[in-house]
Write a protein that holds these residues in place. Structure first.
Motif, PDB file in Angstrom:
ATOM      1  N   ASP A   1      14.565  24.228  74.327  1.00 22.52           N
ATOM      2  CA  ASP A   1      14.227  23.579  75.593  1.00 22.52           C
ATOM      3  C   ASP A   1      12.860  22.896  75.561  1.00 22.52           C
ATOM      4  O   ASP A   1      12.380  22.417  76.589  1.00 22.52           O
ATOM      5  N   GLY A   2      12.209  22.865  74.395  1.00 24.26           N
ATOM      6  CA  GLY A   2      10.925  22.191  74.256  1.00 24.26           C
ATOM      7  C   GLY A   2       9.718  23.079  74.497  1.00 24.26           C
ATOM      8  O   GLY A   2       8.583  22.648  74.245  1.00 24.26           O
ATOM      9  N   LYS A   3       9.912  24.294  74.989  1.00 24.49           N
ATOM     10  CA  LYS A   3       8.782  25.193  75.247  1.00 24.49           C
ATOM     11  C   LYS A   3       8.323  25.858  73.949  1.00 24.49           C
ATOM     12  O   LYS A   3       9.037  25.896  72.954  1.00 24.49           O
ATOM     13  N   LEU A   4       7.112  26.400  74.005  1.00 23.13           N
ATOM     14  CA  LEU A   4       6.563  27.116  72.857  1.00 23.13           C
ATOM     15  C   LEU A   4       6.969  28.584  72.906  1.00 23.13           C
ATOM     16  O   LEU A   4       7.153  29.160  73.987  1.00 23.13           O
ATOM     17  N   VAL A   5       7.080  29.189  71.737  1.00 19.24           N
ATOM     18  CA  VAL A   5       7.343  30.623  71.668  1.00 19.24           C
ATOM     19  C   VAL A   5       6.205  31.399  72.325  1.00 19.24           C
ATOM     20  O   VAL A   5       6.402  32.476  72.884  1.00 19.24           O
ATOM     21  N   MET A   6       4.995  30.825  72.309  1.00 21.19           N
ATOM     22  CA  MET A   6       3.842  31.486  72.901  1.00 21.19           C
ATOM     23  C   MET A   6       4.041  31.760  74.383  1.00 21.19           C
ATOM     24  O   MET A   6       3.482  32.736  74.923  1.00 21.19           O
ATOM     25  N   GLU A   7       4.836  30.936  75.058  1.00 20.11           N
ATOM     26  CA  GLU A   7       5.078  31.160  76.484  1.00 20.11           C
ATOM     27  C   GLU A   7       5.814  32.472  76.716  1.00 20.11           C
ATOM     28  O   GLU A   7       5.544  33.175  77.697  1.00 20.11           O
ATOM     29  N   ALA A   8       6.759  32.818  75.824  1.00 22.46           N
ATOM     30  CA  ALA A   8       7.460  34.096  75.953  1.00 22.46           C
ATOM     31  C   ALA A   8       6.513  35.266  75.709  1.00 22.46           C
ATOM     32  O   ALA A   8       6.611  36.313  76.359  1.00 22.46           O
ATOM     33  N   VAL A   9       5.567  35.100  74.782  1.00 22.16           N
ATOM     34  CA  VAL A   9       4.575  36.145  74.528  1.00 22.16           C
ATOM     35  C   VAL A   9       3.690  36.337  75.753  1.00 22.16           C
ATOM     36  O   VAL A   9       3.415  37.471  76.180  1.00 22.16           O
ATOM     37  N   LYS A  10       3.238  35.241  76.343  1.00 17.63           N
ATOM     38  CA  LYS A  10       2.384  35.343  77.532  1.00 17.63           C
ATOM     39  C   LYS A  10       3.139  35.908  78.724  1.00 17.63           C
ATOM     40  O   LYS A  10       2.558  36.641  79.542  1.00 17.63           O
ATOM     41  N   GLU A  11       4.411  35.585  78.848  1.00 16.95           N
ATOM     42  CA  GLU A  11       5.188  36.098  79.974  1.00 16.95           C
ATOM     43  C   GLU A  11       5.298  37.611  79.911  1.00 16.95           C
ATOM     44  O   GLU A  11       5.180  38.298  80.930  1.00 16.95           O
ATOM     45  N   GLU A  12       5.516  38.146  78.725  1.00 17.04           N
ATOM     46  CA  GLU A  12       5.561  39.598  78.575  1.00 17.04           C
ATOM     47  C   GLU A  12       4.193  40.216  78.852  1.00 17.04           C
ATOM     48  O   GLU A  12       4.092  41.296  79.459  1.00 17.04           O
ATOM     49  N   ALA A  13       3.119  39.544  78.425  1.00 14.56           N
ATOM     50  CA  ALA A  13       1.769  40.050  78.691  1.00 14.56           C
ATOM     51  C   ALA A  13       1.478  40.049  80.190  1.00 14.56           C
ATOM     52  O   ALA A  13       0.849  40.981  80.702  1.00 14.56           O
ATOM     53  N   ARG A  14       1.917  39.013  80.896  1.00 16.85           N
ATOM     54  CA  ARG A  14       1.711  38.983  82.354  1.00 16.85           C
ATOM     55  C   ARG A  14       2.456  40.130  83.038  1.00 16.85           C
ATOM     56  O   ARG A  14       1.961  40.703  84.016  1.00 16.85           O
ATOM     57  N   ARG A  15       3.641  40.455  82.543  1.00 17.13           N
ATOM     58  CA  ARG A  15       4.383  41.565  83.136  1.00 17.13           C
ATOM     59  C   ARG A  15       3.634  42.879  82.972  1.00 17.13           C
ATOM     60  O   ARG A  15       3.572  43.704  83.886  1.00 17.13           O
ATOM     61  N   VAL A  16       3.030  43.068  81.796  1.00 16.86           N
ATOM     62  CA  VAL A  16       2.272  44.288  81.555  1.00 16.86           C
ATOM     63  C   VAL A  16       1.018  44.317  82.429  1.00 16.86           C
ATOM     64  O   VAL A  16       0.702  45.333  83.045  1.00 16.86           O
ATOM     65  N   LEU A  17       0.301  43.195  82.496  1.00 14.92           N
ATOM     66  CA  LEU A  17      -0.923  43.160  83.302  1.00 14.92           C
ATOM     67  C   LEU A  17      -0.629  43.328  84.787  1.00 14.92           C
ATOM     68  O   LEU A  17      -1.480  43.826  85.531  1.00 14.92           O
ATOM     69  N   ALA A  18       0.557  42.907  85.227  1.00 13.64           N
ATOM     70  CA  ALA A  18       0.895  43.047  86.643  1.00 13.64           C
ATOM     71  C   ALA A  18       1.004  44.506  87.057  1.00 13.64           C
ATOM     72  O   ALA A  18       0.877  44.833  88.242  1.00 13.64           O
ATOM     73  N   GLU A  19       1.243  45.407  86.115  1.00  7.46           N
ATOM     74  CA  GLU A  19       1.356  46.827  86.427  1.00  7.46           C
ATOM     75  C   GLU A  19       0.010  47.539  86.467  1.00  7.46           C
ATOM     76  O   GLU A  19      -0.048  48.719  86.800  1.00  7.46           O
TER      77      GLU A  19
END
Length: 634
Positions: free
Chosen positions: A106-124
């Motif tokens: 879809d044109g996105k970077l793999v890094m976006e998936a890494v950051k999304e998981e990190a945001r989920r952890v930080l949200a807790e």
């Protein structure tokens, strides 16, 4: 509460005892004003017992004692530990290596998936929790202040982490993460180390991270289907023996197919300056057919003088590329100094090669001027090596010298193979039969000291090696004379053996390759941060060299991505830990002591006028009684 100088408290009883002693010995005189001396005659006529001294405890004494107590406590350096609500401490590693820079369908970077998981952890995280962000690439290191951040600031810094084009292996990043959780870091003045470690990566977990650690976890995210990739993985330039008058340079571009299906790759060479015209090139482009995982080289020859800056680009036909940064490389020309070579003995094919290549100036044996390379063919120096020489080459030496021994045994028709990794043999292609050039016979060499084999035979016996002489001179030894057994009109068989000899002469002269290229890993190592996402290979004016990724590990995206984990990391596994903060009380105690001293002085001044007023009243009463006493006496 703790004290920095606990011994200072011994001054407290001594100071209070001195205060009490001075107060007890101080004589208090009462001043009375009187208008006549008759009253004092009457007082003196009475015999009275002496009055006992009394120890009076008044407000002045209490304030003076308070000042002493506060000053002694201030000298002892009291420190109060204040505990806030328990908070969790987490070291969070984001694996931002080349795998995180790959593009998805879809044109996105793999890094976006890494950051999304990190945001989920930080949200807790809770407001009183603390997190240390760690980036793995280009070199593992903490992001921001070494004392860590709260939840809000950590989320802001998370967006600033960008993927790199180089980085360590997963086990190295994991080791750095574990080290960051051990004890106080005095080098960075960490107040407290993280209590738990979490790594979020698109790559598979290293073997050391698969152990069941209570306080550390490696999470592999599944970003989705990654595009295929083919890349330019190596570039080299070699001067070659020119058939004409102009010197020629041979360029080698290695292309590898990292996808799971066959692909055709078009490799083209062009002048980097759009206004410049590339001349003297045997072909502007070549097309390579590559099977999955296969690598091939495209060779170009340039006779243009002066040589221009060039760009070599590979394009996958019918394939959308996952990492466009590794599809090209740029190279800048640089001058190549001719090596001064002097031959001792007969090595006609080597001498012809150096002369015709235009890279070396061959000196006569009787010439006493300094040479860069002294070549001894089937002979040995009679004394010390010439002082001006920077390197020596022994061809089929008849006796031992330095770190090698000549056994006297001859090897018949040995098949030359590559020895240890060395710049002189970099990029040479080896078949199962060897490097492909003929060696009729070679003397057997044995190691006596420290050396590095350059060429060996099928049994691992050394045919050529490099070593270091005393005084820093470079040494090379061949068990054979290149071209020995060939007719004079036959040239040395290309490409491996001539390339090896030409590189050797250039190294002796301190010269480098005719084109300079800096890898992306070297650029990121110098800058200490990832290259921008819009970076593309070009010329680096400061380094006077071209740039390119040129790293098979970085381009092997499919081989580095791991399977996603089925479970998510739960912060409830982390134990709450208090975060103590200290408060120094010295300045507050000194302030209170000053207040008490000022209050005592004010009370003492207000007491003196009241005492004087009482004395005047007593004097007036005495004067009133004196006349009546006199009248009665009459």
């Amino acid at each position: 509460m703790t004290f920095e100088f606990l011994g200072a408290l011994w001054l407290l009883p001594v100071a209070l005892a001195l205060l009490a002693l001075l107060r007890f010995l101080r004589a208090r005189r009462r001043e009375v004003l009187a208008g006549s001396l008759l009253i004092w005659k009457r007082v003196a006529a009475k015999e009275t017992a002496p009055r006992r001294r009394r120890f009076e405890v008044d407000r002045s004494l209490l304030l003076q004692a308070a000042v002493l107590v506060l000053m002694v406590l201030a000298l002892s350096g009291p420190v109060l530990a204040v505990f806030k609500a328990p908070g969790r401490r987490l070291a969070l590693l984001l694996d931002n290596g080349p795998a995180a820079r790959a593009r998805l369908s879809d044109g996105k970077l793999v890094m976006e998936a890494v950051k999304e998981e990190a945001r989920r952890v930080l949200a807790e995280l809770e407001p009183n929790d603390r997190v240390w962000l760690v980036a793995s690439s280009p070199l593992p290191g903490r992001v921001g202040h070494p004392a860590g951040y709260g939840k809000g600031r950590a989320l802001q810094l998370l967006d600033e982490i960008q993927p790199a084009l180089s980085g360590p292996e997963p086990d190295q990043a994991w080791l750095f993460l574990l080290e960051s959780t051990k004890g106080n870091d005095r080098a960075t003045e960490l107040p407290l180390a993280p209590a738990a470690a979490l790594a979020i990566s698109p790559r598979a977990a290293p073997s050391t991270a698969t152990q069941n650690l209570a306080s550390a976890k490696w999470i592999t995210v599944g970003p989705g289907p990654v595009l295929d990739n083919s890349a330019l993985t190596a570039f080299g330039a070699e001067p070659i023996v020119s058939d004409g008058a102009k010197p020629a340079v041979e360029l080698l571009a290695q292309v590898r197919n990292f996808s799971t299906k066959p692909v055709q790759v078009r490799v083209a060479i062009e002048a980097l300056d759009p206004k410049a015209k590339l001349e003297g090139v045997d072909a502007a482009e070549r097309t390579l057919a590559l099977a999955p995982g296969e690598a091939a080289g495209a060779v170009f020859r340039i006779t243009q003088d002066p040589r221009p800056s060039i760009r070599i680009a590979c394009t996958s036909i019918g394939l959308t590329d996952a990492l466009p940064e590794d599809d090209a490389a740029c190279a800048a020309p640089r001058p190549v100094r001719k090596a001064r070579v002097r031959f001792h003995g007969q090595a006609p094919h080597v001498e012809d090669l150096l002369k015709e290549s235009g890279e070396a100036e061959v000196l006569a044996e009787a010439d006493t001027s300094d040479a860069d390379l002294e070549v001894y063919a089937d002979t040995m120096p009679t004394g010390e090596l010439p002082a001006g020489a920077s390197a020596v080459l022994y061809l089929a030496p008849p006796q031992d010298a330095g770190p090698f021994e000549v056994t006297g045994k001859l090897l018949e028709n040995p098949a030359a193979k590559l020895g240890e990794h060395d710049p002189l043999t970099r990029g040479m292609g080896e078949t199962p039969e060897g490097l492909g050039f003929l060696i009729p016979r070679s003397r057997e060499l044995a190691q006596l000291g420290d050396w590095r084999p350059l060429l060996t035979d099928a049994q691992g016996r050394v045919l050529a090696a490099r070593f270091r002489l005393r005084g820093g001179k470079r040494g090379f030894v061949f068990g054979f004379v290149p071209g020995d057994g060939l007719p004079r009109e036959r040239k040395l068989e290309p490409p491996a053996l001539p390339a090896l000899l030409l590189r050797l002469a250039r190294e002796a002269a301190g010269s480098l390759e005719p084109y300079a290229v800096i890898s992306a890993a070297a650029l990121e190592s110098r800058a200490g941060k990832p290259l921008p996402l819009d970076w593309r290979p070009g010329l680096d004016e400061q380094l006077k060299a071209g740039t390119g990724v040129l790293d098979a590990r970085a381009s092997n995206l499919a081989g580095s991505l791991g399977a996603p984990a089925n479970e998510r990391f739960a912060l409830s596994a982390l134990l709450p830990a208090p975060r103590p903060e200290t408060l120094e009380l010295r300045q507050y105690l000194m302030f209170l002591a000053l207040v008490c001293a000022l209050l005592e002085m004010w009370l003492e001044k207000s007491y003196m006028p009241a005492q004087a007023e009482g004395s005047r009243s007593a004097s007036a009463g005495i004067e009133a009684e004196a006349p009546s006493a006199t009248a009665n006496a009459r």
